[in-house]
Design an enzyme around this catalytic site. Structure first.
Site, PDB file in Angstrom:
ATOM      1  N   ARG A 142       4.066   3.577   7.958  1.00 38.62           N
ATOM      2  CA  ARG A 142       5.081   2.534   7.732  1.00 38.62           C
ATOM      3  C   ARG A 142       4.641   1.240   8.414  1.00 38.62           C
ATOM      4  O   ARG A 142       4.294   1.247   9.601  1.00 38.62           O
ATOM      5  CB  ARG A 142       6.400   3.017   8.316  1.00 38.62           C
ATOM      6  CG  ARG A 142       7.592   2.216   7.924  1.00 38.62           C
ATOM      7  CD  ARG A 142       8.854   2.798   8.536  1.00 38.62           C
ATOM      8  NE  ARG A 142       9.342   3.998   7.856  1.00 38.62           N
ATOM      9  CZ  ARG A 142      10.256   4.822   8.380  1.00 38.62           C
ATOM     10  NH1 ARG A 142      10.757   4.587   9.573  1.00 38.62           N
ATOM     11  NH2 ARG A 142      10.661   5.887   7.709  1.00 38.62           N
ATOM     12  N   ARG A 144      13.382  -0.358  16.138  1.00 39.78           N
ATOM     13  CA  ARG A 144      12.687  -0.329  14.841  1.00 39.78           C
ATOM     14  C   ARG A 144      12.589  -1.722  14.229  1.00 39.78           C
ATOM     15  O   ARG A 144      13.191  -2.682  14.736  1.00 39.78           O
ATOM     16  CB  ARG A 144      13.437   0.586  13.888  1.00 39.78           C
ATOM     17  CG  ARG A 144      13.516   2.030  14.333  1.00 39.78           C
ATOM     18  CD  ARG A 144      12.154   2.702  14.225  1.00 39.78           C
ATOM     19  NE  ARG A 144      12.244   4.136  14.473  1.00 39.78           N
ATOM     20  CZ  ARG A 144      12.525   5.052  13.553  1.00 39.78           C
ATOM     21  NH1 ARG A 144      12.788   4.690  12.303  1.00 39.78           N
ATOM     22  NH2 ARG A 144      12.550   6.330  13.866  1.00 39.78           N
ATOM     23  N   LYS A 198      15.899   6.449  17.937  1.00 30.80           N
ATOM     24  CA  LYS A 198      15.654   5.153  17.296  1.00 30.80           C
ATOM     25  C   LYS A 198      16.805   4.188  17.559  1.00 30.80           C
ATOM     26  O   LYS A 198      17.956   4.610  17.788  1.00 30.80           O
ATOM     27  CB  LYS A 198      15.442   5.345  15.800  1.00 30.80           C
ATOM     28  CG  LYS A 198      16.604   5.993  15.103  1.00 30.80           C
ATOM     29  CD  LYS A 198      16.320   6.192  13.609  1.00 30.80           C
ATOM     30  CE  LYS A 198      15.905   7.589  13.280  1.00 30.80           C
ATOM     31  NZ  LYS A 198      15.821   7.918  11.863  1.00 30.80           N
ATOM     32  N   LYS A 234      18.306   0.447  15.928  1.00 33.02           N
ATOM     33  CA  LYS A 234      18.078  -0.500  14.827  1.00 33.02           C
ATOM     34  C   LYS A 234      18.909  -1.771  14.983  1.00 33.02           C
ATOM     35  O   LYS A 234      20.120  -1.690  15.173  1.00 33.02           O
ATOM     36  CB  LYS A 234      18.414   0.174  13.500  1.00 33.02           C
ATOM     37  CG  LYS A 234      17.502   1.358  13.197  1.00 33.02           C
ATOM     38  CD  LYS A 234      17.882   2.059  11.904  1.00 33.02           C
ATOM     39  CE  LYS A 234      16.864   3.148  11.569  1.00 33.02           C
ATOM     40  NZ  LYS A 234      17.225   3.877  10.340  1.00 33.02           N
ATOM     41  N   CYS A 265      16.657   6.984  -1.749  1.00 29.26           N
ATOM     42  CA  CYS A 265      15.650   7.223  -0.713  1.00 29.26           C
ATOM     43  C   CYS A 265      14.464   7.953  -1.343  1.00 29.26           C
ATOM     44  O   CYS A 265      14.516   8.379  -2.485  1.00 29.26           O
ATOM     45  CB  CYS A 265      16.255   8.055   0.409  1.00 29.26           C
ATOM     46  SG  CYS A 265      16.551   9.759  -0.083  1.00 29.26           S
ATOM     47  N   CYS A 295       9.321  13.866   1.803  1.00 28.71           N
ATOM     48  CA  CYS A 295      10.220  13.935   2.944  1.00 28.71           C
ATOM     49  C   CYS A 295      10.492  15.384   3.342  1.00 28.71           C
ATOM     50  O   CYS A 295      11.011  16.167   2.541  1.00 28.71           O
ATOM     51  CB  CYS A 295      11.540  13.234   2.647  1.00 28.71           C
ATOM     52  SG  CYS A 295      12.665  13.363   4.048  1.00 28.71           S
ATOM     53  N   CYS A 299      19.307   7.715   4.305  1.00 24.52           N
ATOM     54  CA  CYS A 299      18.317   6.628   4.397  1.00 24.52           C
ATOM     55  C   CYS A 299      18.557   5.515   3.380  1.00 24.52           C
ATOM     56  O   CYS A 299      18.050   4.408   3.549  1.00 24.52           O
ATOM     57  CB  CYS A 299      16.913   7.187   4.230  1.00 24.52           C
ATOM     58  SG  CYS A 299      16.473   8.350   5.536  1.00 24.52           S
TER      59      CYS A 299
HETATM   60 FE1  SRM Z   1      15.262   7.349   7.193  1.00 22.38          FE
HETATM   61  C1  SRM Z   1      14.332  10.246   8.688  1.00 22.38           C
HETATM   62  C2  SRM Z   1      12.707   7.595   5.047  1.00 22.38           C
HETATM   63  C3  SRM Z   1      15.800   4.166   6.254  1.00 22.38           C
HETATM   64  C4  SRM Z   1      18.367   7.480   8.639  1.00 22.38           C
HETATM   65  N1  SRM Z   1      13.732   8.667   6.963  1.00 22.38           N
HETATM   66  C5  SRM Z   1      13.502   9.782   7.719  1.00 22.38           C
HETATM   67  C6  SRM Z   1      12.144  10.395   7.376  1.00 22.38           C
HETATM   68  C7  SRM Z   1      11.111   9.808   8.285  1.00 22.38           C
HETATM   69  C8  SRM Z   1      12.102  11.935   7.356  1.00 22.38           C
HETATM   70  C9  SRM Z   1      11.686  12.661   8.609  1.00 22.38           C
HETATM   71  O1  SRM Z   1      12.207  12.381   9.705  1.00 22.38           O
HETATM   72  O2  SRM Z   1      10.853  13.574   8.477  1.00 22.38           O
HETATM   73  C10 SRM Z   1      11.997   9.874   5.919  1.00 22.38           C
HETATM   74  C11 SRM Z   1      10.577   9.772   5.380  1.00 22.38           C
HETATM   75  C12 SRM Z   1      10.577  10.006   3.898  1.00 22.38           C
HETATM   76  C13 SRM Z   1       9.285   9.709   3.238  1.00 22.38           C
HETATM   77  O3  SRM Z   1       8.663  10.655   2.698  1.00 22.38           O
HETATM   78  O4  SRM Z   1       8.876   8.560   3.202  1.00 22.38           O
HETATM   79  C14 SRM Z   1      12.831   8.623   5.977  1.00 22.38           C
HETATM   80  N2  SRM Z   1      14.328   6.084   5.984  1.00 22.38           N
HETATM   81  C15 SRM Z   1      13.356   6.402   5.103  1.00 22.38           C
HETATM   82  C16 SRM Z   1      13.089   5.259   4.136  1.00 22.38           C
HETATM   83  C17 SRM Z   1      11.634   5.157   3.706  1.00 22.38           C
HETATM   84  C18 SRM Z   1      14.020   5.444   2.936  1.00 22.38           C
HETATM   85  C19 SRM Z   1      13.693   4.639   1.715  1.00 22.38           C
HETATM   86  O5  SRM Z   1      13.691   5.265   0.665  1.00 22.38           O
HETATM   87  O6  SRM Z   1      13.480   3.440   1.789  1.00 22.38           O
HETATM   88  C20 SRM Z   1      13.612   4.091   4.968  1.00 22.38           C
HETATM   89  C21 SRM Z   1      12.562   3.489   5.869  1.00 22.38           C
HETATM   90  C22 SRM Z   1      13.120   2.363   6.669  1.00 22.38           C
HETATM   91  C23 SRM Z   1      12.111   1.583   7.443  1.00 22.38           C
HETATM   92  O7  SRM Z   1      11.332   0.869   6.842  1.00 22.38           O
HETATM   93  O8  SRM Z   1      12.139   1.655   8.687  1.00 22.38           O
HETATM   94  C24 SRM Z   1      14.662   4.795   5.813  1.00 22.38           C
HETATM   95  N3  SRM Z   1      16.763   6.014   7.477  1.00 22.38           N
HETATM   96  C25 SRM Z   1      16.837   4.782   6.905  1.00 22.38           C
HETATM   97  C26 SRM Z   1      18.166   4.260   7.039  1.00 22.38           C
HETATM   98  C27 SRM Z   1      18.682   2.940   6.473  1.00 22.38           C
HETATM   99  C28 SRM Z   1      18.645   1.818   7.448  1.00 22.38           C
HETATM  100  O9  SRM Z   1      18.102   1.945   8.548  1.00 22.38           O
HETATM  101  O10 SRM Z   1      19.193   0.778   7.121  1.00 22.38           O
HETATM  102  C29 SRM Z   1      18.899   5.223   7.713  1.00 22.38           C
HETATM  103  C30 SRM Z   1      20.422   5.156   8.019  1.00 22.38           C
HETATM  104  C31 SRM Z   1      20.736   4.322   9.189  1.00 22.38           C
HETATM  105  C32 SRM Z   1      20.643   5.106  10.445  1.00 22.38           C
HETATM  106  O11 SRM Z   1      19.576   5.105  11.042  1.00 22.38           O
HETATM  107  O12 SRM Z   1      21.633   5.741  10.815  1.00 22.38           O
HETATM  108  C33 SRM Z   1      18.002   6.320   7.992  1.00 22.38           C
HETATM  109  N4  SRM Z   1      16.168   8.616   8.492  1.00 22.38           N
HETATM  110  C34 SRM Z   1      17.463   8.519   8.908  1.00 22.38           C
HETATM  111  C35 SRM Z   1      17.786   9.685   9.698  1.00 22.38           C
HETATM  112  C36 SRM Z   1      19.142   9.964  10.391  1.00 22.38           C
HETATM  113  C37 SRM Z   1      19.025   9.556  11.821  1.00 22.38           C
HETATM  114  C38 SRM Z   1      20.245   9.763  12.651  1.00 22.38           C
HETATM  115  O13 SRM Z   1      20.149   9.566  13.866  1.00 22.38           O
HETATM  116  O14 SRM Z   1      21.304  10.064  12.168  1.00 22.38           O
HETATM  117  C39 SRM Z   1      16.638  10.494   9.704  1.00 22.38           C
HETATM  118  C40 SRM Z   1      16.465  11.855  10.388  1.00 22.38           C
HETATM  119  C41 SRM Z   1      15.954  11.727  11.771  1.00 22.38           C
HETATM  120  O15 SRM Z   1      15.640  10.666  12.274  1.00 22.38           O
HETATM  121  O16 SRM Z   1      15.903  12.789  12.418  1.00 22.38           O
HETATM  122  C42 SRM Z   1      15.644   9.801   8.927  1.00 22.38           C
HETATM  123 FE1  SF4 Z   2      16.232  10.923   1.880  1.00 20.42          FE
HETATM  124 FE2  SF4 Z   2      16.073  10.237   4.394  1.00 20.42          FE
HETATM  125 FE3  SF4 Z   2      17.150  12.582   3.753  1.00 20.42          FE
HETATM  126 FE4  SF4 Z   2      14.546  12.208   3.495  1.00 20.42          FE
HETATM  127  S1  SF4 Z   2      15.683  12.142   5.436  1.00 20.42           S
HETATM  128  S2  SF4 Z   2      15.918  13.099   1.939  1.00 20.42           S
HETATM  129  S3  SF4 Z   2      14.386  10.076   2.879  1.00 20.42           S
HETATM  130  S4  SF4 Z   2      17.975  10.620   3.231  1.00 20.42           S
END
Ligand code: SRM
Ligand code: SF4
Length: 569
Positions: free
Chosen positions: A78, A147, A212, A214, A434, A440, A483
């Protein structure tokens, strides 16, 4: 640094961080080991802070297991892109790196940056080194750190936007990790990493943040960053002359929830005050420091700022933050949001420059199925003299174009079919998804790959109900982590199992109200049938100008959950 509260028992990741010698771990050895395409679990934890995740292709997981082969490992990388802005040169360089090292082109994320998927371990140093050679970085794109700081794009007031964009970049650098491990690994490409003895992390500490963190900055009337979904939202307050007066502070937002764990839930941030621009960096530094000191280091799922605030109270957080600042946090100032989507097509800013928003479905830039969006964007980058801006809705803005240059950009847009937004339904234009499967590791259901099929069916309904052009925000995610911020979609679909989704409705059009659960764990037929009924009623019963999300709430179809947690998994 204030002493950190000593939790009863630290999570495993806390030990890995503490022993990592400022994010080194044994990454040098792991990356050099050619016997496997993977790295160790603890190094994977450390690697995240450097902007990369180990994944495996889930489409072939079972087959490879049957064949007694190791999983088909690949690394997601990323880019960190504060405010989502990059030059045409950087675009071309990132695109070239995708051709060399990634399996599925470039992917624009919901935090206005790029991801690469499927990079091989042996190429990781070249890919991340290559990103750094473009002047960008991957440091802190993932991991328990601050982030990528996101910022509204394309407001009509270009001076205020430029100023807020500068604050976005400053904020990112002010709060970034100071470890020298990143440089050693990816820029100097040292074969053996140092011991970190001279490193220091004045803000983050040796164990970094509990989770994290944000930041997002919205510039009203646009809430395209979904400011209330951030751990710490900032709302730029502009005076009547358009000049920047400062920022409203809104901590405590977050989308993630975990199925079966009622301690986790989506929540919207709350306003606690206002600071002028000159106090922004210090305020944000301490906003992070409070969470560093009080965030939960025992239970990772409970380690985001929203839970610290809910456990101790919003007033407590405000008081704690205030106690660390030598200036008063002022009362929040008025603001008004119009919507949290993107505005497609050309827009002129007040300096006479032009900005073209193009839709990139699910942010995927890859030449497949007769769509040549990636080639088209590459050709635009070859002639464009301004910059590109990524949006948090996974789209791209060809920004800062002279009136006289519009024609040649329009010609490429037409030639490469980048003008789908002219023909798309209102629902398709505002749909996010997402990544989910196959990369993922947390996905429970399809999202990006399934969205087009579902949209096709829903468009049939819209036609029938005379709603083809109605701008309805739909967000789909492959699991409750959210996400794509699905709880803020007027229609939210949250994956629960293969082919099964929870349906949420009732979020507003401005990103200020969460949707509410409407149907649980349903398949495509049930989704289509539920929405058929709701859209049918909306078409007939709506008030003039009323949005779909507002209608379902006014009609009593769902009760909105409030800013903080009512949606429990
Ligand atoms: Fe996310 C985890 C993709 C924005 C909440 N997110 C992941 C992971 C890294 C999966 C993992 O932990 O193994 C995903 C990778 C998928 C892949 O194959 O690429 C992933 N998140 C994404 C992206 C690429 C989604 C997209 O389709 O665009 C976004 C990348 C953002 C960036 O450039 O930094 C992405 N993730 C978000 C958002 C939206 C936002 O930030 O505005 C959220 C919700 C806001 C939040 O953080 O609450 C989000 N991602 C999560 C979570 C839940 C975290 C939590 O504390 O509740 C996880 C799971 C985790 O971290 O354990 C996660
Ligand atoms: Fe989608 Fe984020 Fe869940 Fe992966 S961790 S399935 S990118 S919502």
């Amino acid at each position: 640094m204030t002493e950190q509260a000593a939790p009863a028992s630290l999570s495993e990741v806390e030990h890995i961080k503490a022993e990592s010698r400022y994010l080194r771990g044994t990454l040098d050895l792991g990356l050099a080991d050619r016997r496997t395409g993977s790295i160790s679990e603890s190094d994977d934890r450390v690697l995240k802070f450097h902007g990369s995740y180990q994944q495996d292709n889930r489409d072939v997981r079972d087959e490879r297991r049957r064949q007694k082969l190791e999983p088909d490992y690949g690394f997601m990388v990323r880019v960190r892109l504060p405010g989502g802005v990059l030059t045409p040169r950087q675009w071309l360089d990132l695109d070239e790196l995708a051709s060399r090292y990634a399996s599925s082109g470039l992917r624009i994320t919901t935090r206005q940056t790029f991801q690469y998927h499927g990079a091989r371990k042996e190429d990781l140093r070249d890919l991340i080194g290559g990103i750094n050679a473009t002047g960008l970085s991957t440091l802190a794109a993932c991991g328990d750190v601050v982030r990528n700081v996101v910022c509204s794009v394309n407001p009509p007031h270009c001076t205020a936007h430029a100023e807020v964009q500068q604050w976005t970049v400053r904020l990112m650098y002010h709060l970034e990790p100071r470890t020298t491990a990143y440089r050693e690994l990816w820029i100097d490409r040292r074969e053996r990493l140092g011991d970190g003895a001279n490193d220091d992390e004045p803000l983050l500490g040796r164990t970094y943040l509990p989770r994290k963190f944000k930041f997002g900055i919205a510039i009203p009337p646009y809430n395209d960053v979904d400011v209330f979904a951030q751990d710490f939202g900032l709302i730029a307050v502009l005076g009547e002359d358009g000049a920047l007066q400062g920022f409203n502070l809104a901590p405590g937002g977050g989308m993630g929830a975990t199925a079966g764990d009622p301690r986790t839930y989506p929540a919207l941030a709350d306003l606690i005050g206002f600071v002028p621009p000159e106090h922004l960096l210090e305020t944000c530094w301490h906003a992070v420091a409070v969470q560093r000191d009080f965030g939960d280091r025992a239970i990772r799922k409970h380690a985001r700022l929203k839970y610290t605030i809910d456990d101790r109270g919003l007033q407590w957080y405000r008081d704690e933050l205030q106690s660390r600042l030598p200036f008063p946090i002022e009362p929040p100032r008025p603001y008004r949001f119009e919507h949290n989507g993107d505005r497609y097509g050309w827009v002129e800013s007040d300096d006479g420059r032009w900005h073209l928003t193009l839709q990139i479905p699910s942010g995927r830039l890859e030449d497949v199925d007769g769509h040549l969006r990636r080639s088209g964007m590459r050709e635009i980058a070859r002639i464009h003299k301004g910059e590109f801006r990524m949006t948090c809705n996974q789209n791209v803005i060809v920004a800062n174009v002279a009136a006289g240059d519009r024609k040649m950009i329009d010609a490429l847009v037409g030639q490469y079919g980048l003008d789908d937004h002219r023909r798309a339904s209102g629902l398709r234009l505002h749909a996010l998804s997402c990544v989910a499967l196959p990369t993922c590791g947390l996905a429970m259901a399809e999202s990006e790959r399934y969205l087009p099929q579902l949209l096709g069916r829903l468009e049939g309904l819209l036609e029938r109900h005379g709603l083809r052009d109605e701008p309805i925000h739909l967000r789909m995610s492959g699991c409750p982590n959210g996400c794509s911020r699905p709880y803020m979609g007027e229609i939210g679909l949250v994956g629960r199992a293969v082919g099964k989704y929870d349906l949420h409705v009732g979020a507003d059009h401005t990103g200020e109200r969460l949707g509410a659960p409407y149907r649980e764990n349903i398949g495509e037929e049930a989704i289509v049938s539920a929405l058929d009924e709701l859209l049918g009623r909306f078409a007939v019963e709506r008030n003039p100008g009323e949005r779909f999300g507002d209608f379902v709430v006014r009609a009593g179809i769902v009760e909105p959950p409030g800013r903080r947690p009512a949606i429990r998994y």
